[in-house]
Design an enzyme around this catalytic site. Structure first.
Site, mmCIF file in Angstrom:
data_model
loop_
_atom_site.group_PDB
_atom_site.id
_atom_site.type_symbol
_atom_site.label_atom_id
_atom_site.label_comp_id
_atom_site.label_asym_id
_atom_site.label_seq_id
_atom_site.Cartn_x
_atom_site.Cartn_y
_atom_site.Cartn_z
ATOM 1 N N HIS A 193 44.676 75.026 53.882
ATOM 2 C CA HIS A 193 43.925 74.033 53.107
ATOM 3 C C HIS A 193 44.441 72.652 53.461
ATOM 4 O O HIS A 193 45.636 72.379 53.383
ATOM 5 C CB HIS A 193 44.050 74.272 51.604
ATOM 6 C CG HIS A 193 43.071 73.460 50.808
ATOM 7 N ND1 HIS A 193 43.282 72.139 50.521
ATOM 8 C CD2 HIS A 193 41.870 73.770 50.278
ATOM 9 C CE1 HIS A 193 42.254 71.667 49.833
ATOM 10 N NE2 HIS A 193 41.385 72.643 49.677
ATOM 11 N N ASP A 227 40.178 83.172 43.284
ATOM 12 C CA ASP A 227 40.308 81.825 42.730
ATOM 13 C C ASP A 227 40.411 80.832 43.875
ATOM 14 O O ASP A 227 41.389 80.839 44.632
ATOM 15 C CB ASP A 227 41.547 81.722 41.833
ATOM 16 C CG ASP A 227 41.432 82.603 40.596
ATOM 17 O OD1 ASP A 227 40.315 82.707 40.070
ATOM 18 O OD2 ASP A 227 42.448 83.185 40.183
ATOM 19 N N LEU A 228 39.428 79.964 44.021
ATOM 20 C CA LEU A 228 39.341 79.053 45.152
ATOM 21 C C LEU A 228 40.606 78.217 45.295
ATOM 22 O O LEU A 228 40.993 77.498 44.370
ATOM 23 C CB LEU A 228 38.123 78.132 44.995
ATOM 24 C CG LEU A 228 37.927 77.098 46.104
ATOM 25 C CD1 LEU A 228 37.695 77.783 47.442
ATOM 26 C CD2 LEU A 228 36.769 76.163 45.759
ATOM 27 N N ASP A 229 41.249 78.319 46.463
ATOM 28 C CA ASP A 229 42.419 77.517 46.828
ATOM 29 C C ASP A 229 43.567 77.683 45.834
ATOM 30 O O ASP A 229 44.385 76.783 45.660
ATOM 31 C CB ASP A 229 42.039 76.029 46.934
ATOM 32 C CG ASP A 229 41.024 75.778 48.031
ATOM 33 O OD1 ASP A 229 41.025 76.548 49.008
ATOM 34 O OD2 ASP A 229 40.233 74.833 47.915
ATOM 35 N N GLU A 230 43.674 78.835 45.182
ATOM 36 C CA GLU A 230 44.735 79.050 44.209
ATOM 37 C C GLU A 230 45.560 80.289 44.529
ATOM 38 O O GLU A 230 46.309 80.779 43.694
ATOM 39 C CB GLU A 230 44.140 79.171 42.790
ATOM 40 C CG GLU A 230 43.346 77.961 42.353
ATOM 41 C CD GLU A 230 43.823 77.372 41.038
ATOM 42 O OE1 GLU A 230 44.750 77.922 40.434
ATOM 43 O OE2 GLU A 230 43.249 76.353 40.625
#
Length: 286
Positions: A193, A227-230
């Site tokens: 990311h 969970d997006l980008d988690e």
């Protein structure tokens, strides 16, 4: 040289774990070459990575695996044992920006990343990458739209299965994986990311950072979850900037950070240095 094996484990902490593992290896004819361990007082869990080789001709690997199964039950371990002489099968996914893809392929070519690249997959055609030398690696163009996302992911999953891919690397693959595919790839899909998570998630993070006047930019490599980008973070890095840095300058410098962060995360995964621990990771980095 003798085959190198990597043993990784996690379990509730209690006395005798290290002694039991070392004793089993010694009695079955193996020699420890590297050992890392971590006792987490907050969770009460113990984590260990051990690399070993055969020390005697009569080293008995089947007997060792049987004994390790007994230790798994005795200590309540999550345990993995891998022959490190067999490179992991890795699939690389990319989109328009190819700097991470190029970097991974280069590091693989010079032997820095011991992996077998099963395929390069992109939602852009092969022509988008100009003269990029794939060195014989199969290239698959899987275009995707909102309407075709389910079909595209089904084709992608079929490709993962047919090639025996063990690790999927999202090398700036600018498509969000569905919850279903994320679940199928749990623990074996690494994303880079272009932001120092958990700040500035989603689209245009460098523009978000510029608008906030940040003094540090960075990148984060993490395992993909629903969970997006988690997902659990494997590696991060940062670089200092000033008020003079434009979004374009941040993007340029950010690409360098992204390359090195992703390559380190992939290298550590390939070398069995990362142990999942719920929403985080234990990383026995060199």
């Amino acid at each position: 040289m003798s085959t190198r094996y990597a043993l990784t484990l996690s379990c509730p902490n209690r006395p005798g774990i290290v002694a039991a593992i070392a004793d089993a290896l010694f009695r079955r004819g193996f020699d420890i070459q590297a050992a890392h361990q971590f006792d987490d007082p907050a969770s009460g869990r113990f984590f260990m990575r051990t690399v070993f080789v055969a020390a005697r001709e009569e080293a008995d690997f089947p007997a060792l695996t049987e004994e390790l199964e007994g230790l798994r039950a005795r200590f309540g371990m999550k345990l993995a044992l891998r022959d490190q002489s067999v490179p992991r099968k890795v699939m690389i996914l990319a989109s328009k920006f190819d700097h991470c893809l190029v970097d991974l392929l280069y590091r693989h070519r010079i032997g820095e990343l011991p992996m077998a690249v099963t395929a390069v997959v992109s939602n852009h055609p092969r022509e988008s990458y100009g003269g990029l030398d794939l060195n014989g690696t199969p290239f698959h163009h899987l275009p995707v739209t909102r309407e075709t996302k389910m079909e595209q992911e089904a084709a992608l999953w079929a490709l993962v299965q047919s090639t025996g891919t063990e690790l999927v690397v999202l090398a700036r693959y600018m498509q969000v994986l569905s919850d279903a595919l994320s679940a199928k790839l749990s623990g074996r899909c690494i994303n880079i990311h272009h932001s120092f998570l958990p700040g500035f998630k989603g689209a245009k993070p460098y523009h978000q950072a510029y608008a906030r006047g940040v003094k540090l930019i960075g990148a984060t490599a993490h395992y993909v979850t629903a969970d997006l980008d988690e997902g659990p973070i494997i590696e991060q890095d940062v670089e200092r900037v000033t008020h003079e840095a434009t979004p374009e300058e941040m993007i340029r410098r950010g690409r360098d950070i992204e390359r090195r962060v992703l390559s380190r995360a992939v290298a550590w995964h390939l070398d069995d240095r990362v142990i999942m621990d719920s929403k985080r990771t234990i990383v026995f980095a060199q």
